[in-house]
Enzyme design. Structure first.
Site, PDB file in Angstrom:
ATOM      1  N   ASP A  37       0.864  -1.165   0.000  1.00 38.01           N
ATOM      2  CA  ASP A  37       0.000   0.000   0.000  1.00 38.01           C
ATOM      3  C   ASP A  37       0.911   1.228   0.000  1.00 38.01           C
ATOM      4  O   ASP A  37       2.104   1.132   0.319  1.00 38.01           O
ATOM      5  CB  ASP A  37      -0.886  -0.034   1.245  1.00 38.01           C
ATOM      6  CG  ASP A  37      -1.713   1.206   1.399  1.00 38.01           C
ATOM      7  OD1 ASP A  37      -2.426   1.569   0.448  1.00 38.01           O
ATOM      8  OD2 ASP A  37      -1.642   1.843   2.467  1.00 38.01           O
ATOM      9  N   ASP A  77      -1.611  -1.095   6.018  1.00 40.46           N
ATOM     10  CA  ASP A  77      -1.803  -0.459   7.325  1.00 40.46           C
ATOM     11  C   ASP A  77      -3.259  -0.358   7.760  1.00 40.46           C
ATOM     12  O   ASP A  77      -3.531   0.145   8.847  1.00 40.46           O
ATOM     13  CB  ASP A  77      -1.172   0.946   7.332  1.00 40.46           C
ATOM     14  CG  ASP A  77      -1.892   1.913   6.416  1.00 40.46           C
ATOM     15  OD1 ASP A  77      -2.232   1.515   5.283  1.00 40.46           O
ATOM     16  OD2 ASP A  77      -2.113   3.066   6.823  1.00 40.46           O
ATOM     17  N   ASP A 107      -0.127   5.150   0.890  1.00 47.91           N
ATOM     18  CA  ASP A 107      -0.346   6.112   1.974  1.00 47.91           C
ATOM     19  C   ASP A 107      -0.391   5.402   3.323  1.00 47.91           C
ATOM     20  O   ASP A 107      -1.228   4.524   3.546  1.00 47.91           O
ATOM     21  CB  ASP A 107      -1.666   6.854   1.764  1.00 47.91           C
ATOM     22  CG  ASP A 107      -1.668   7.682   0.490  1.00 47.91           C
ATOM     23  OD1 ASP A 107      -0.813   8.559   0.362  1.00 47.91           O
ATOM     24  OD2 ASP A 107      -2.536   7.431  -0.369  1.00 47.91           O
TER      25      ASP A 107
END
Length: 223
Positions: free
Chosen positions: A12, A173, A14
């Protein structure tokens, strides 16, 4: 080096590879101010990030008085314009990220990004940070069409296909990342320093790391 168990490692963007909170937050606050809404201290913006810029904006609008769906597309376009103007002012790899990417590349791992961020902005950010050449593919939330962004598995399956197939793992995250990896039957590592929508230990990842120097050992253990 050649015995590393994964041919592909996807990330991922961001809150996983890069701390983009301040640049996203600046664009979000400019949009909220334009709409006559309350703005946020930049560290507070982290709670809205995850799931793509549209969801970030919608969540912030709801938190500041409600989201008018008719007005939403124009506000989203304004957010995109603000963000594109200043996409990499403060954004950087999280600590240890460069050494970790070097380590994986030295082991022959093909690297990829699969993000709910629009592909054009993911590529712009990686280009401005000098990182785009490290990745075999970059897949955004709009790359494959509606209904295919995380937590759907489509992006991660496409990531594996574009990287030529082979054993793959994913790093994220949020529940969007862990859900997509689970749906795609990929092992997944969560970073504790990201933009979480649940506490890291509750995300359901196979492992949680506190620094990127822990990623390669964690992936080796998962195999």
């Amino acid at each position: 080096m050649s015995e590393f168990p994964y041919a592909i490692v996807g990330f991922d963007l961001d809150g996983t590879l890069c701390d983009t909170a301040y640049d996203l937050g600046t664009a979000l606050n400019r949009t909220l101010a334009f709409a006559g809404r309350t703005t946020f201290a930049l560290p507070e913006v982290r709670r809205f990030i995850g799931g793509g810029s549209g969801q970030m904006l919608r969540s912030a609008l709801i938190a500041t008085g409600g989201c008018d769906e008719e007005a939403f597309p124009a506000l989203q376009d304004r957010l995109f314009a603000y963000y594109s103007e200043a996409i990499a002012v403060h954004s950087r790899l999280f600590p240890g990220g460069e050494a970790m990417l070097d380590d994986l590349a030295a082991r022959g791992v093909r690297l990829a990004v699969a993000t709910n961020k629009r592909e054009v902005f993911a590529r712009q950010l990686l280009e401005e940070l000098g990182l785009i050449g490290r990745f075999a593919t970059v897949i955004g939330g709009d790359t494959l069409g509606p209904g295919t962004s995380k937590p759907a598995p489509d992006m991660l399956r496409e990531m594996v296909a574009r990287c030529g197939g082979g054993r793959a793992a994913f790093v994220g995250d949020t529940t969007f990342d862990i859900g997509a990896a689970r749906a795609a039957a990929l092992p997944v590592v969560a970073v504790s320093f990201g933009f979480h929508d649940l506490p890291p230990a509750d995300l359901g990842a196979d492992a949680v790391i506190d620094h990127f120097d822990e990623l390669v050992p964690a992936l080796a253990r998962l195999a």
